[in-house]
Design a protein around this motif. Structure first.
Motif, PDB file in Angstrom:
ATOM      1  N   ILE A 101       4.822 -12.039  -3.356  1.00  0.00           N
ATOM      2  CA  ILE A 101       4.363 -12.839  -4.603  1.00  0.00           C
ATOM      3  C   ILE A 101       4.648 -11.872  -5.846  1.00  0.00           C
ATOM      4  N   PRO A 102       4.576 -12.697  -6.817  1.00  0.00           N
ATOM      5  CA  PRO A 102       4.958 -11.856  -8.180  1.00  0.00           C
ATOM      6  C   PRO A 102       4.137 -10.730  -8.618  1.00  0.00           C
ATOM      7  N   TYR A 103       4.537  -9.748  -9.437  1.00  0.00           N
ATOM      8  CA  TYR A 103       3.932  -8.562  -9.611  1.00  0.00           C
ATOM      9  C   TYR A 103       2.490  -8.497 -10.407  1.00  0.00           C
ATOM     10  N   ASP A 104       2.355  -9.807 -10.948  1.00  0.00           N
ATOM     11  CA  ASP A 104       0.970  -9.684 -11.808  1.00  0.00           C
ATOM     12  C   ASP A 104      -0.172 -10.230 -10.805  1.00  0.00           C
ATOM     13  N   PRO A 205       9.857  -9.743  -6.779  1.00  0.00           N
ATOM     14  CA  PRO A 205       9.178 -10.757  -5.750  1.00  0.00           C
ATOM     15  C   PRO A 205      10.320 -11.361  -4.768  1.00  0.00           C
ATOM     16  N   ILE A 206      10.668 -10.672  -3.812  1.00  0.00           N
ATOM     17  CA  ILE A 206      11.650 -11.355  -2.759  1.00  0.00           C
ATOM     18  C   ILE A 206      10.617 -11.983  -1.981  1.00  0.00           C
ATOM     19  N   ASP A 207      10.950 -13.480  -2.111  1.00  0.00           N
ATOM     20  CA  ASP A 207      10.516 -14.263  -0.943  1.00  0.00           C
ATOM     21  C   ASP A 207      11.570 -14.661   0.164  1.00  0.00           C
ATOM     22  N   THR A 208      11.176 -14.412   1.403  1.00  0.00           N
ATOM     23  CA  THR A 208      12.480 -14.487   2.438  1.00  0.00           C
ATOM     24  C   THR A 208      12.684 -15.989   2.582  1.00  0.00           C
ATOM     25  N   GLU A 209      11.594 -16.759   2.437  1.00  0.00           N
ATOM     26  CA  GLU A 209      11.439 -18.227   2.713  1.00  0.00           C
ATOM     27  C   GLU A 209      12.157 -18.991   1.335  1.00  0.00           C
ATOM     28  N   ALA A 210      12.030 -18.378   0.284  1.00  0.00           N
ATOM     29  CA  ALA A 210      12.458 -19.164  -0.815  1.00  0.00           C
ATOM     30  C   ALA A 210      13.361 -18.247  -1.720  1.00  0.00           C
ATOM     31  N   VAL A 211      14.524 -17.977  -1.131  1.00  0.00           N
ATOM     32  CA  VAL A 211      15.470 -16.842  -1.828  1.00  0.00           C
ATOM     33  C   VAL A 211      15.689 -17.241  -3.254  1.00  0.00           C
ATOM     34  N   ARG A 212      15.689 -16.418  -4.102  1.00  0.00           N
ATOM     35  CA  ARG A 212      15.919 -16.653  -5.429  1.00  0.00           C
ATOM     36  C   ARG A 212      17.485 -17.014  -5.669  1.00  0.00           C
ATOM     37  N   ALA A 213      17.768 -17.649  -6.616  1.00  0.00           N
ATOM     38  CA  ALA A 213      19.197 -18.099  -6.803  1.00  0.00           C
ATOM     39  C   ALA A 213      19.921 -16.819  -7.297  1.00  0.00           C
ATOM     40  N   GLU A 214      19.196 -15.981  -8.294  1.00  0.00           N
ATOM     41  CA  GLU A 214      20.064 -14.727  -8.652  1.00  0.00           C
ATOM     42  C   GLU A 214      20.356 -13.841  -7.343  1.00  0.00           C
ATOM     43  N   ASP A 215      19.434 -13.916  -6.478  1.00  0.00           N
ATOM     44  CA  ASP A 215      19.704 -13.203  -5.267  1.00  0.00           C
ATOM     45  C   ASP A 215      20.880 -13.750  -4.191  1.00  0.00           C
ATOM     46  N   VAL A 216      20.989 -14.815  -4.219  1.00  0.00           N
ATOM     47  CA  VAL A 216      21.994 -15.553  -3.403  1.00  0.00           C
ATOM     48  C   VAL A 216      23.319 -15.463  -4.323  1.00  0.00           C
TER      49      VAL A 216
END
Length: 468
Positions: A101-104, A205-216
């Protein structure tokens, strides 16, 4: 708990950093010591790389000391490494991490010496009454005890064996993963050539179930720029893997888990209801047991299977995290049980599977049943609002069909094990569920093509947002 909203979710307590005050964290640890770890003389303490984690660790250390016990600080380490060391030391453990989850936001995970605490343990901690001091003096965190890190590295180097990955080039997306240095060290010890990419001191915040578009996009760009056999990474606390093939396409976590279970020759597989049904359709296992989402439920089912005398018990979640309910063997070597999510084991297992089959990462799925999954989420949706919406869908079949998959055929089955999972006559599956860790509503879909699974997931979330 009522004042701050910091409560147990799917795995551990979670909350906004501003609410995870020294008092709140101190109180939770005091409750853990009272309700669960009253016989312990020491507690293993570790954390991830979030900027707030060391301060929370210090508050936890203060509580441990005030109960007359010794905090054994192991520093910034993967959650499974801390759990593994705690099992070896036969001591409880505390890990400060917000996982993906996000850093905050941040969280605390609690472990018995045997492994993760149960839902009953969570209730006991939540029900405890503790005394708080007028002020909490935070101790300085000492230099990390090195044996925990060394033991985790040796666990995998010894099991897989030097030279196992000879000839492979593996890119590591390091970002802010707490395992970034350990992962590189283990891969190199197994004789892989390692390419380090994307290292940053800013928490990602890397979520392996909802990979961010920028990481794709980044993975595909790296695949074009670098010649690698696989690209690997983890979430923040390294209990969930992220694995891409030589083209930079990320593999789904439940497919990673299925392939690992096959590699480890599992007899009994335990996995949440959200995971791909290829597990059953593959015919690879004697038994597939389905649970609610969350490692405590997977562990509970694995423990029950082991108690019945079943061997080769392996669990995995849709996020790719792998759990060992019993020891597994390979080439005459045994790997002890580790009933908590781990990212290194699935990463190493898939790389070895490539080597043994003399194939590319993209070819590992060619013999699996052709079922495809997609998932995404709506953020900033209060859990109570998500639950109320899902309850309304249960009582309105027309609205349910319209929201889940407009134009789909008739509903074949509704599963309420965790959230609302709908199977249509065409075998299209749509699953809606409030997150247990954050104010999010998640959608999981399964279909006969990746395009359909992705399209239905996107349209479903749009329909949900409109209906909310």
């Amino acid at each position: 708990m009522d004042r701050t909203g910091v409560r147990f979710g799917t795995s551990g307590i979670r909350g906004p950093v501003v609410q995870m005050t020294d008092e709140t964290c101190y109180a939770y640890v005091m409750a853990f010591m009272q309700a669960i770890a009253s016989d312990a003389d020491k507690v293993i303490l570790g954390h991830d790389l979030r900027p707030s984690s060391p301060r929370i660790a210090a508050a936890c250390a203060a509580a441990i000391k005030d109960t007359g016990r010794e905090p054994l600080y192991v520093g910034s380490l993967p959650t499974p490494a801390v759990a593994c060391f705690a099992s070896w030391m036969q001591a409880p453990a505390i890990v400060i991490t917000g996982s993906h989850i996000p850093y905050d936001r941040n969280g605390i995970k609690f472990y018995r010496a045997e492994g993760e605490i149960s839902k009953a343990d969570e209730e006991a901690i939540s029900a405890a009454t503790v005394d708080l001091p007028d002020s909490i003096a935070l101790p300085a965190l000492p230099e990390a005890f090195p044996l925990a890190r060394q033991a985790y590295v040796r666990r995998y180097v010894d099991f897989f064996g030097a030279g196992t990955l000879s000839g492979l080039t593996v890119a590591v997306y390091e970002h802010s993963s707490v395992a970034r240095d350990i992962l590189r060290e283990v891969l190199q010890a197994l004789d892989a050539k390692v390419v380090s990419l994307g290292r940053t001191d800013v928490f990602v915040p890397i979520d392996t179930e909802a990979v961010r578009a920028e990481d794709v996009e980044q993975a595909r760009a790296w695949a074009s720029e670098h010649r690698f056999d696989a690209l690997v990474s983890t979430d923040g606390d390294a209990d969930r893997p992220l694995i891409a093939d030589e083209k930079g396409s990320w593999l789904r976590g439940d497919i990673v888990g299925l392939l690992c279970a096959q590699f480890l020759k599992a007899q009994v597989v335990v996995t949440p209801v959200s995971s791909n049904t290829a597990a059953e359709r593959s015919g690879s296992f004697m038994k597939v047991l389905r649970t609610r989402i969350g490692s405590p439920y997977v562990i509970e089912a694995m423990t029950a299977a082991v108690a019945k005398g079943q061997a080769g018990v392996v669990g995995y979640e849709a996020n790719g995290g792998l759990l060992l309910g019993s020891a597994v063997g390979r080439h005459g070597k045994a790997l002890s049980a580790l009933p908590t999510r781990d990212a290194l084991l699935p990463i190493l297992s898939l790389l070895c599977l490539m080597k043994e089959n003399n194939c590319r990462m993209s070819e590992l799925t060619r013999d699996l049943p052709r079922r495809f999954t997609a998932s995404d989420r709506l953020q900033n949706i209060p859990p109570e609002k998500s639950r109320a919406f899902i309850d309304s869908l249960k009582n309105d079949a027309g609205l349910l069909a319209k929201v889940c998959a407009a134009g789909a055929d008739s509903i074949l089955h509704i599963d309420e094990t965790d959230g609302l999972r709908v199977t249509f006559a065409s075998q299209l599956i749509v699953h809606l569920r409030p997150s247990g860790n954050a104010p999010e509503l998640r959608c999981y879909t399964e279909a006969d093509s990746m395009e359909q699974a992705t399209s239905v997931c996107e349209s479903c979330l749009k329909n949900v947002l409109a209906a909310l």
